[in-house]
Design a protein around this motif. Structure first.
Motif, PDB file in Angstrom:
ATOM      1  N   ASP A  24       0.726  -1.191   0.014  1.00  0.00           N
ATOM      2  CA  ASP A  24      -0.050   0.040   0.099  1.00  0.00           C
ATOM      3  C   ASP A  24       0.783   1.443  -0.082  1.00  0.00           C
ATOM      4  O   ASP A  24       0.465   2.390   0.124  1.00  0.00           O
ATOM      5  CB  ASP A  24      -0.815  -0.014   1.280  1.00  0.00           C
ATOM      6  CG  ASP A  24      -1.862  -1.220   1.169  1.00  0.00           C
ATOM      7  OD1 ASP A  24      -2.367  -1.600   0.229  1.00  0.00           O
ATOM      8  OD2 ASP A  24      -2.361  -1.628   2.443  1.00  0.00           O
ATOM      9  N   ARG A  26       2.862   4.514  -1.177  1.00  0.00           N
ATOM     10  CA  ARG A  26       2.666   5.239  -2.395  1.00  0.00           C
ATOM     11  C   ARG A  26       4.025   5.780  -2.709  1.00  0.00           C
ATOM     12  O   ARG A  26       4.288   5.872  -4.077  1.00  0.00           O
ATOM     13  CB  ARG A  26       1.703   6.286  -2.425  1.00  0.00           C
ATOM     14  CG  ARG A  26       1.645   7.457  -3.271  1.00  0.00           C
ATOM     15  CD  ARG A  26       1.191   6.906  -4.605  1.00  0.00           C
ATOM     16  NE  ARG A  26      -0.304   6.900  -4.784  1.00  0.00           N
ATOM     17  CZ  ARG A  26      -0.932   6.109  -5.661  1.00  0.00           C
ATOM     18  NH1 ARG A  26      -0.284   5.534  -6.939  1.00  0.00           N
ATOM     19  NH2 ARG A  26      -2.293   6.398  -5.569  1.00  0.00           N
ATOM     20  N   VAL A  45      -0.686   4.909   0.263  1.00  0.00           N
ATOM     21  CA  VAL A  45      -1.714   5.420  -0.950  1.00  0.00           C
ATOM     22  C   VAL A  45      -2.757   6.225  -0.151  1.00  0.00           C
ATOM     23  O   VAL A  45      -3.147   5.634   0.869  1.00  0.00           O
ATOM     24  CB  VAL A  45      -2.149   4.145  -1.614  1.00  0.00           C
ATOM     25  CG1 VAL A  45      -3.493   4.681  -2.517  1.00  0.00           C
ATOM     26  CG2 VAL A  45      -1.043   3.564  -2.474  1.00  0.00           C
ATOM     27  N   ASP A  48      -6.211   8.678  -5.775  1.00  0.00           N
ATOM     28  CA  ASP A  48      -5.502   8.305  -6.860  1.00  0.00           C
ATOM     29  C   ASP A  48      -4.163   8.690  -7.273  1.00  0.00           C
ATOM     30  O   ASP A  48      -3.642   9.597  -6.568  1.00  0.00           O
ATOM     31  CB  ASP A  48      -6.586   8.579  -7.990  1.00  0.00           C
ATOM     32  CG  ASP A  48      -6.623  10.188  -8.006  1.00  0.00           C
ATOM     33  OD1 ASP A  48      -5.770  10.716  -8.871  1.00  0.00           O
ATOM     34  OD2 ASP A  48      -7.623  10.954  -7.426  1.00  0.00           O
ATOM     35  N   PHE A  49      -3.494   8.231  -8.332  1.00  0.00           N
ATOM     36  CA  PHE A  49      -2.281   8.492  -8.362  1.00  0.00           C
ATOM     37  C   PHE A  49      -1.849  10.017  -8.662  1.00  0.00           C
ATOM     38  O   PHE A  49      -1.078  10.416  -7.926  1.00  0.00           O
ATOM     39  CB  PHE A  49      -1.830   7.736  -9.877  1.00  0.00           C
ATOM     40  CG  PHE A  49      -0.771   8.502 -10.762  1.00  0.00           C
ATOM     41  CD1 PHE A  49       0.701   8.430 -10.253  1.00  0.00           C
ATOM     42  CD2 PHE A  49      -1.162   8.906 -11.769  1.00  0.00           C
ATOM     43  CE1 PHE A  49       1.698   8.765 -10.844  1.00  0.00           C
ATOM     44  CE2 PHE A  49       0.160   9.709 -12.609  1.00  0.00           C
ATOM     45  CZ  PHE A  49       1.391   9.708 -12.020  1.00  0.00           C
ATOM     46  N   ASP A  52      -2.423  12.108  -5.166  1.00  0.00           N
ATOM     47  CA  ASP A  52      -1.290  11.888  -4.311  1.00  0.00           C
ATOM     48  C   ASP A  52      -0.018  12.250  -4.614  1.00  0.00           C
ATOM     49  O   ASP A  52       0.781  12.244  -3.598  1.00  0.00           O
ATOM     50  CB  ASP A  52      -1.151  10.146  -4.366  1.00  0.00           C
ATOM     51  CG  ASP A  52      -2.325   9.629  -3.250  1.00  0.00           C
ATOM     52  OD1 ASP A  52      -2.991  10.352  -2.589  1.00  0.00           O
ATOM     53  OD2 ASP A  52      -2.326   8.395  -3.190  1.00  0.00           O
ATOM     54  N   LYS A  71       4.908   5.287  -6.838  1.00  0.00           N
ATOM     55  CA  LYS A  71       4.265   4.319  -7.321  1.00  0.00           C
ATOM     56  C   LYS A  71       2.920   4.932  -8.070  1.00  0.00           C
ATOM     57  O   LYS A  71       2.219   5.447  -7.518  1.00  0.00           O
ATOM     58  CB  LYS A  71       3.990   3.353  -6.111  1.00  0.00           C
ATOM     59  CG  LYS A  71       3.276   2.107  -6.819  1.00  0.00           C
ATOM     60  CD  LYS A  71       3.152   0.969  -5.890  1.00  0.00           C
ATOM     61  CE  LYS A  71       1.910   1.225  -5.002  1.00  0.00           C
ATOM     62  NZ  LYS A  71       2.013   0.156  -3.933  1.00  0.00           N
ATOM     63  N   LYS A  72       2.742   4.370  -9.343  1.00  0.00           N
ATOM     64  CA  LYS A  72       1.784   4.582  -9.979  1.00  0.00           C
ATOM     65  C   LYS A  72       0.586   3.665  -9.836  1.00  0.00           C
ATOM     66  O   LYS A  72       0.571   2.803  -8.988  1.00  0.00           O
ATOM     67  CB  LYS A  72       1.983   4.691 -11.639  1.00  0.00           C
ATOM     68  CG  LYS A  72       3.045   5.755 -11.836  1.00  0.00           C
ATOM     69  CD  LYS A  72       3.280   5.734 -13.418  1.00  0.00           C
ATOM     70  CE  LYS A  72       1.691   6.258 -14.042  1.00  0.00           C
ATOM     71  NZ  LYS A  72       2.329   6.423 -15.579  1.00  0.00           N
ATOM     72  N   ASP A  73      -0.578   4.009 -10.281  1.00  0.00           N
ATOM     73  CA  ASP A  73      -1.641   2.872 -10.152  1.00  0.00           C
ATOM     74  C   ASP A  73      -1.690   1.810 -11.030  1.00  0.00           C
ATOM     75  O   ASP A  73      -2.612   0.894 -10.924  1.00  0.00           O
ATOM     76  CB  ASP A  73      -2.928   3.843 -10.318  1.00  0.00           C
ATOM     77  CG  ASP A  73      -3.607   4.711  -9.052  1.00  0.00           C
ATOM     78  OD1 ASP A  73      -2.654   4.441  -8.024  1.00  0.00           O
ATOM     79  OD2 ASP A  73      -4.158   5.659  -9.291  1.00  0.00           O
ATOM     80  N   ASP A  74      -0.979   1.763 -12.311  1.00  0.00           N
ATOM     81  CA  ASP A  74      -1.106   0.784 -13.230  1.00  0.00           C
ATOM     82  C   ASP A  74      -0.081  -0.035 -13.066  1.00  0.00           C
ATOM     83  O   ASP A  74       1.308   0.379 -12.552  1.00  0.00           O
ATOM     84  CB  ASP A  74      -0.932   1.534 -14.561  1.00  0.00           C
ATOM     85  CG  ASP A  74       0.215   2.390 -14.961  1.00  0.00           C
ATOM     86  OD1 ASP A  74       0.523   3.356 -13.992  1.00  0.00           O
ATOM     87  OD2 ASP A  74       0.971   2.045 -15.842  1.00  0.00           O
ATOM     88  N   LYS A  75      -0.329  -1.252 -13.191  1.00  0.00           N
ATOM     89  CA  LYS A  75       0.793  -2.444 -13.099  1.00  0.00           C
ATOM     90  C   LYS A  75       1.518  -2.687 -14.124  1.00  0.00           C
ATOM     91  O   LYS A  75       1.154  -2.330 -15.320  1.00  0.00           O
ATOM     92  CB  LYS A  75       0.059  -3.673 -12.776  1.00  0.00           C
ATOM     93  CG  LYS A  75      -0.326  -3.704 -11.177  1.00  0.00           C
ATOM     94  CD  LYS A  75      -0.950  -5.146 -10.784  1.00  0.00           C
ATOM     95  CE  LYS A  75      -1.298  -5.017  -9.231  1.00  0.00           C
ATOM     96  NZ  LYS A  75      -1.836  -6.469  -8.914  1.00  0.00           N
ATOM     97  N   TYR A  82       3.802  -2.646  -9.750  1.00  0.00           N
ATOM     98  CA  TYR A  82       3.346  -1.605 -10.263  1.00  0.00           C
ATOM     99  C   TYR A  82       4.559  -0.775 -11.220  1.00  0.00           C
ATOM    100  O   TYR A  82       5.815  -1.217 -10.840  1.00  0.00           O
ATOM    101  CB  TYR A  82       2.852  -1.036  -9.388  1.00  0.00           C
ATOM    102  CG  TYR A  82       1.474  -1.036  -8.789  1.00  0.00           C
ATOM    103  CD1 TYR A  82       0.413  -0.410  -9.200  1.00  0.00           C
ATOM    104  CD2 TYR A  82       1.696  -2.010  -7.451  1.00  0.00           C
ATOM    105  CE1 TYR A  82      -0.752  -1.101  -8.616  1.00  0.00           C
ATOM    106  CE2 TYR A  82       0.437  -2.658  -7.133  1.00  0.00           C
ATOM    107  CZ  TYR A  82      -0.807  -1.932  -7.553  1.00  0.00           C
ATOM    108  OH  TYR A  82      -2.056  -2.402  -6.958  1.00  0.00           O
TER     109      TYR A  82
END
Length: 339
Positions: A24, A26, A45, A48-49, A52, A71-75, A82
């Motif tokens: 978790d 960010r 986190v 959202d990306f 934050d 860290k972004k939200d997409d893997k 991520y």
């Protein structure tokens, strides 16, 4: 000097990044402490990306460089976990040695954590670039960029190697650092040029970021090695008065000594070695700016590397005798042709 500082990531940092990649967290703020890359702060986190991104701005200190692993939200489609953004903040008013060290360590950090995790980078001296608005401007700039010229690509490559720091704000080259010179050092250089002394030693005050005076004297060439420290970097100028092939010479020798742990020396700290190495050209100019020619420049790690014999051989390399071609004897009875 290598463009990489050699400063490693701590095991704590490597473990924290691995956990954050699937957890978790960010962002991770990373700083250099005791010649090691360490975790300074972690934030989880919250939204959202893009929202934050304000968290990145909140952990910055206006006078202190740092890295932020965001860290972004997409893997990642290639790796477990991520995608990340690598952020590098280097304020204009940070000390020069800090700018140099962080710039030269940036590549190390990415490599040790895995450069493929990072899909974007932001490096700037402006705190406002590390925010939601700053990131949006960064993306717009990327989208509107024309293809890079050869010179621009070369500059980007140099940034990747840690040759430049800055980015969104003003840039700074990490080589050729020009520190102010204290009055004693200036006087020593003048005395050397005016032949009051044939030897002077200069150094760098790492805390004050100044070129300073260490010592001066009149010595014989055999005594040079005794003047060189096996634990601290330093700069030496020596006027070698001697005869060669019947000619009286005054050869100016410039020596940069930097112990690295070999040949019985004790390695100086990484930051100090970088600072001295980046100052050597400008220290040389303290003498050459007075229309004085340096006849021999040497870089050594240990006092044992220098002697009268080594200096003489460098100044006056032994001449290699040319091999004379043997005349081919005439064939019996043969005659030379008269033209």
């Amino acid at each position: 000097m290598s463009h990489s500082s050699g400063i490693p990531a701590s095991q704590e940092l490597i473990s924290a990044f691995g956990s954050a990649n699937t957890g978790d967290v960010r962002l991770i703020k990373v700083v250099i402490k005791n010649d090691e890359l360490v975790v300074d702060q972690k934030l989880n986190v919250q939204s959202d990306f893009e929202t934050d991104l304000e968290l990145a701005h909140s952990v910055l200190q206006k006078d202190s460089p740092c890295y932020i692993l965001y860290k972004k939200d997409d893997k990642s489609i290639e790796l477990t976990g991520y995608n990340w953004i690598f952020m590098f903040f280097v304020p204009d008013n940070a000390k020069v040695r800090e700018k140099m060290t962080y710039a030269a360590t940036r590549g190390n950090l990415k490599r040790e954590l895995g450069a493929s995790h990072f899909v974007d980078e932001i490096y700037s001296s402006n705190m406002n670039d590390f925010s939601k608005k700053g990131y949006q401007q960064h993306k717009l700039h990327q989208e509107s960029e024309a293809p890079l010229t050869i010179e621009e690509q070369q500059r980007n490559d140099e940034k990747e190697q840690g040759l430049f720091v800055g980015g969104g704000g003003s840039g700074m080259h990490v080589h050729g650092i020009s520190f102010p010179v204290d009055s004693e050092a200036s006087t020593a250089v003048s005395n050397f040029i005016n032949k009051k002394f044939n030897y002077i030693e200069l150094s760098v005050n790492v805390d004050d970021e100044k070129i300073i005076f260490s010592s001066s004297s009149n010595i014989d060439i055999e005594a040079i090695s005794s003047k060189i420290s096996s634990t601290e970097p330093s700069f030496h100028f020596f006027r070698y008065s001697h005869q060669h092939e019947g000619e009286n010479l005054d050869s100016i020798i410039y020596i940069y000594s930097c112990p690295d742990g070999s040949n019985g020396t004790k390695s100086a700290p990484v930051r100090k070695r970088m600072l001295f190495s980046s100052s050597k050209a400008n220290v040389e100019q303290l003498v050459t700016s007075h229309n004085v020619k340096i006849d021999l420049k040497l870089e050594i790690n240990s006092p044992s590397e220098i002697s009268e014999e080594s200096i003489v051989n460098e100044l006056h390399p032994p001449k290699v005798e040319e091999k004379k071609a043997f005349s081919k004897p005439s064939r019996p009875g043969a005659r030379k042709l008269n033209k």
